[in-house]
Design a protein around this motif. Structure first.
Motif, PDB file in Angstrom:
ATOM      1  N   THR A 162      -1.720  -0.592  -5.784  1.00 24.94           N
ATOM      2  CA  THR A 162      -0.648  -0.574  -4.783  1.00 24.94           C
ATOM      3  C   THR A 162      -1.224  -0.775  -3.388  1.00 24.94           C
ATOM      4  OG1 THR A 162      -0.830   1.824  -4.828  1.00 24.94           O
ATOM      5  CG2 THR A 162       1.102   0.859  -5.912  1.00 24.94           C
ATOM      6  N   GLY A 164       7.424   5.798   2.418  1.00 21.86           N
ATOM      7  CA  GLY A 164       6.568   4.870   1.687  1.00 21.86           C
ATOM      8  C   GLY A 164       6.151   3.651   2.477  1.00 21.86           C
ATOM      9  N   THR A 205       1.844   7.535   7.070  1.00 17.12           N
ATOM     10  CA  THR A 205       0.830   8.567   6.865  1.00 17.12           C
ATOM     11  C   THR A 205      -0.531   7.941   6.595  1.00 17.12           C
ATOM     12  OG1 THR A 205       2.444  10.143   6.045  1.00 17.12           O
ATOM     13  CG2 THR A 205       0.164  10.515   5.415  1.00 17.12           C
ATOM     14  N   THR A 206      -0.545   6.898   5.791  1.00 18.35           N
ATOM     15  CA  THR A 206      -1.803   6.233   5.463  1.00 18.35           C
ATOM     16  C   THR A 206      -2.489   5.733   6.731  1.00 18.35           C
ATOM     17  OG1 THR A 206      -0.822   5.548   3.376  1.00 18.35           O
ATOM     18  CG2 THR A 206      -2.829   4.412   4.053  1.00 18.35           C
ATOM     19  N   HIS A 228      10.360   9.616  10.579  1.00 18.20           N
ATOM     20  CA  HIS A 228      11.328   8.639  10.078  1.00 18.20           C
ATOM     21  C   HIS A 228      12.681   8.854  10.742  1.00 18.20           C
ATOM     22  CE1 HIS A 228      11.228  11.700   6.648  1.00 18.20           C
ATOM     23  NE2 HIS A 228      12.312  11.950   7.341  1.00 18.20           N
TER      24      HIS A 228
HETATM   25  N1  LIG Z   1      -3.491   8.957  -2.423  1.00 21.70           N
HETATM   26  C1  LIG Z   1      -2.665   7.953  -2.797  1.00 21.70           C
HETATM   27  N2  LIG Z   1      -2.819   7.375  -4.006  1.00 21.70           N
HETATM   28  C2  LIG Z   1      -2.025   6.375  -4.401  1.00 21.70           C
HETATM   29  N3  LIG Z   1      -1.043   5.859  -3.659  1.00 21.70           N
HETATM   30  C3  LIG Z   1      -0.835   6.370  -2.443  1.00 21.70           C
HETATM   31  C4  LIG Z   1      -1.631   7.456  -1.948  1.00 21.70           C
HETATM   32  N4  LIG Z   1      -1.202   7.766  -0.706  1.00 21.70           N
HETATM   33  C5  LIG Z   1      -0.187   6.929  -0.450  1.00 21.70           C
HETATM   34  N5  LIG Z   1       0.044   6.080  -1.477  1.00 21.70           N
HETATM   35  C6  LIG Z   1       1.068   5.021  -1.535  1.00 21.70           C
HETATM   36  O1  LIG Z   1       0.967   4.270  -0.345  1.00 21.70           O
HETATM   37  C7  LIG Z   1       2.263   3.940   0.144  1.00 21.70           C
HETATM   38  C8  LIG Z   1       2.394   4.418   1.572  1.00 21.70           C
HETATM   39  O2  LIG Z   1       2.364   5.823   1.577  1.00 21.70           O
HETATM   40  P1  LIG Z   1       2.438   6.707   2.891  1.00 21.70           P
HETATM   41  O3  LIG Z   1       2.209   8.110   2.495  1.00 21.70           O
HETATM   42  O4  LIG Z   1       1.556   6.136   3.904  1.00 21.70           O
HETATM   43  O5  LIG Z   1       3.969   6.505   3.304  1.00 21.70           O
HETATM   44  P2  LIG Z   1       4.784   7.194   4.486  1.00 21.70           P
HETATM   45  O6  LIG Z   1       5.288   6.096   5.341  1.00 21.70           O
HETATM   46  O7  LIG Z   1       3.976   8.242   5.142  1.00 21.70           O
HETATM   47  O8  LIG Z   1       6.002   7.824   3.698  1.00 21.70           O
HETATM   48  P3  LIG Z   1       6.767   9.226   3.931  1.00 21.70           P
HETATM   49  O9  LIG Z   1       7.724   9.018   5.051  1.00 21.70           O
HETATM   50  O10 LIG Z   1       7.483   9.432   2.634  1.00 21.70           O
HETATM   51  O11 LIG Z   1       5.737  10.263   4.196  1.00 21.70           O
HETATM   52  C9  LIG Z   1       3.251   4.547  -0.826  1.00 21.70           C
HETATM   53  O12 LIG Z   1       3.689   3.514  -1.694  1.00 21.70           O
HETATM   54  C10 LIG Z   1       2.459   5.580  -1.548  1.00 21.70           C
HETATM   55  O13 LIG Z   1       2.938   5.723  -2.863  1.00 21.70           O
END
Ligand SMILES: Nc1ncnc2c1ncn2[C@@H]1O[C@H](COP(=O)(O)OP(=O)(O)OP(=O)(O)O)[C@@H](O)[C@H]1O
Ligand SMILES: [Mg+2]
Lengths: 239, 289
Positions: A15, A38, A42-43, A195
């Motif tokens: 992914t 998603g 956060t990433t 969000h």
């Molecule tokens: N440790 C991990 N292992 C596998 N996939 C991950 C991991 N962390 C994040 N992902 C995937 O990366 C994508 C982005 O995730 P992220 O947590 O950055 O989203 P987000 O914008 O912070 O969402 P939210 O508002 O729900 O917190 C998602 O599809 C998530 O499933």
């Protein structure tokens, strides 16, 4: 501190959490990462803080390549979504943790640590809660303690993951202006994830709208409102 | 309606059973505990004291009995710290890192529970016995494993391995990684994070695991019986000695040692209960937030 994100991508297995994204954040700015669940907010924040390493691309702090810096070397004040306060330590010990963790040569003496923690407790307007444990605090109080703990290490930047996510509307409003004040007072480059578009628009100097691991638009709140760059942004801010 | 009864209605908790069912359940529990737990325990003590206190105490003072007690305490003193360290390492690895084959590793940790201790003991004999290449060399160089303390400790470590890890894994999964990550962002090293954040957060689960592991290490029979060679006064631990004495119809001696072993187990449980009572609030704070 000026932060430059240069073609950063991140894949977890198969992914793709982030497609290559680039972003330049001027020193002292208050920036919101806005997007649906998603979208990779956060990433991106964790990559900046050194908790996650990018699959490709570089991070530059004040023009210097920081991609390989460890999480400790980044010196980012990180506020976690669930606050992640140390449950077995008092509020005082939580805030003092970063100072006590310093190598002996640069560790402030005991009295100085006490003085700084006391000052931070005053800054978050909770001067009397030092002896309490996190489980004895309200959600809003925990959030402020987490902020004070992050500020205690004299960070080079402030990274906050949905800092007001778990709080009710009234407390959110209060803490929003609290964050703005602390930002203006410290002058720290600050990036927060949300969000909630009202929160982003009201609080931030710049808003970065993200969707499915891509940056859809970067701009001042009023510009994004007036001229959404893509269909996604138009729908997201009207919804 | 002419109902003048003003007594407040009695509300029943949703999970409360109707009265007869409750009595039946209580009866089953009391009966089960009585037959399976208390009666045998009382029988052991009664048998030990059947010739009076003097005989019981004298049988414990016997040279072989003293050697058995010393050996069992030595086994526990070595294997419990080892398994505490292994258990922490395994639980840490499983809960704080993402990797493929995690489910398989968790199953592997449970292996000692599903394999008969006798089989485990036989494996050690096959690997380190005088007839194997490795064992032959070790015996020749003066470090025998089988029929000696190292083999007994090895067998005990294998059998009691899961206790600490199994206590730790669920609580470490529940607590997640956020606090450790927070410590790292605050500048703490990995080691400091472990000592000041991870360890304090798991200390109660760790203590339970260690206490259970200790009770089992002192009581292990099957695996130790195979590797020890049952040399009286040398490799016979308390459980082995009990069996030998019993087979020789020395029932006072056998049951006195059995009572001692039971007491060691009971002291462990008592310790756990006392700690639980004294630190109830702290335990609640670590487990539920
Ligand atoms: N440790 C991990 N292992 C596998 N996939 C991950 C991991 N962390 C994040 N992902 C995937 O990366 C994508 C982005 O995730 P992220 O947590 O950055 O989203 P987000 O914008 O912070 O969402 P939210 O508002 O729900 O917190 C998602 O599809 C998530 O499933
Ligand atoms: Mg997120």
């Amino acid at each position: 501190m000026h932060i430059e994100i240069d073609e950063i991508s991140k894949a977890f297995g198969t992914t793709a959490a982030l497609h290559p994204v680039s972003l330049s954040i001027p020193s002292g700015a208050l920036v919101a990462l806005l997007g649906p669940s998603g979208s990779g907010k956060t990433t991106l924040l964790r990559i900046l803080g050194g908790l996650e390493f990018p699959s490709s691309g570089r991070v530059l702090f004040d023009g210097h390549d920081a991609t390989g810096l460890s999480v400790q070397e980044r010196r980012a004040g990180f506020v976690f979504q669930s606050y992640a306060l140390f449950r077995h330590m008092t509020v005082f010990e939580n805030i003092a943790y970063g100072l006590r963790a310093r190598p002996r040569a640069v560790r402030p003496p005991k009295a100085e640590i006490t003085r700084r923690v006391t000052k931070l407790l005053e800054l978050i307007q909770l001067p009397d809660i030092g002896p309490r444990y996190p489980s004895q605090l309200s959600g809003g109080q925990r959030q402020r303690v987490a902020l004070a703990r992050a500020l205690a290490i004299e960070p080079r930047m402030l990274l906050l993951d949905e800092p007001f996510g778990a709080l009710d509307a009234k407390v959110r409003k209060e803490l929003r202006s609290g964050l703005r004040e602390i930002h203006d007072e410290t002058g720290l480059t600050t990036i927060f994830v949300t969000h909630d578009q009202d929160e982003a628009m009201e609080l931030a100097d710049f808003v970065v709208v993200m969707s499915m691991g891509r940056i859809e638009q970067i701009g001042k709140p009023q510009d994004i409102r007036a001229r959404p760059a893509t269909e996604f942004v138009r729908e997201f801010i009207s919804g | 309606m002419s109902d003048t009864n003003l007594a407040p209605p009695r509300f029943r908790s949703a999970i409360e059973e109707p009265r007869p069912a409750r009595w039946v359940l209580i009866a089953i529990v009391v009966l089960g505990l009585g037959v399976l737990l208390f009666a045998p325990l009382i029988a052991v003590f009664a048998e030990a004291l059947s010739k009076g206190w003097g005989a019981a105490v004298a049988s414990l003072g016997n040279r072989d009995a003293r050697a058995a007690i010393r050996l069992t305490l030595t086994i526990a003193a070595i294997s419990v710290p080892l398994n505490a360290a292994f258990g922490i390492a395994a639980a840490w690895f499983i809960t704080k890192f993402d990797f493929r084959g995690k489910a398989f590793l968790i199953t592997l940790i449970d292996l000692p529970f599903s394999v008969s201790p006798v089989v485990a003991g036989l494996c050690i004999v096959l690997m380190f016995g005088a007839n194997s290449v490795l064992g032959g060399w070790l015996v020749a160089s003066g470090y025998p494993i089988v029929f000696a303390l190292p083999g007994i400790v090895l067998a005990t470590v294998f059998v009691t391995f899961p206790f600490v890890a199994r206590e730790l894994i669920p609580i470490m999964i529940e607590q997640g990684r956020a606090e450790e990550e927070a410590a790292l962002t605050l500048g703490a090293s990995g080691a400091r994070t472990f000592l000041t954040v991870t360890l304090p957060n798991i200390r109660w689960a760790l203590l339970y695991g260690v206490l259970l592991c200790n009770a089992r290490a002192m009581g292990e029979f099957g695996a130790v019986a195979v590797v020890s060679g049952k040399i009286r006064g040398q490799t016979a631990s308390i459980p082995i000695t009990i069996e030998m004495l019993y087979n020789e119809y020395l029932s006072v001696a056998a049951f006195s040692l059995a009572a001692l072993l039971a007491m060691l187990g009971l002291v462990t449980l008592l310790l756990k209960t006392v700690l639980e009572l004294r630190h109830a609030d702290q335990i609640a704070a670590t487990y539920h937030r």
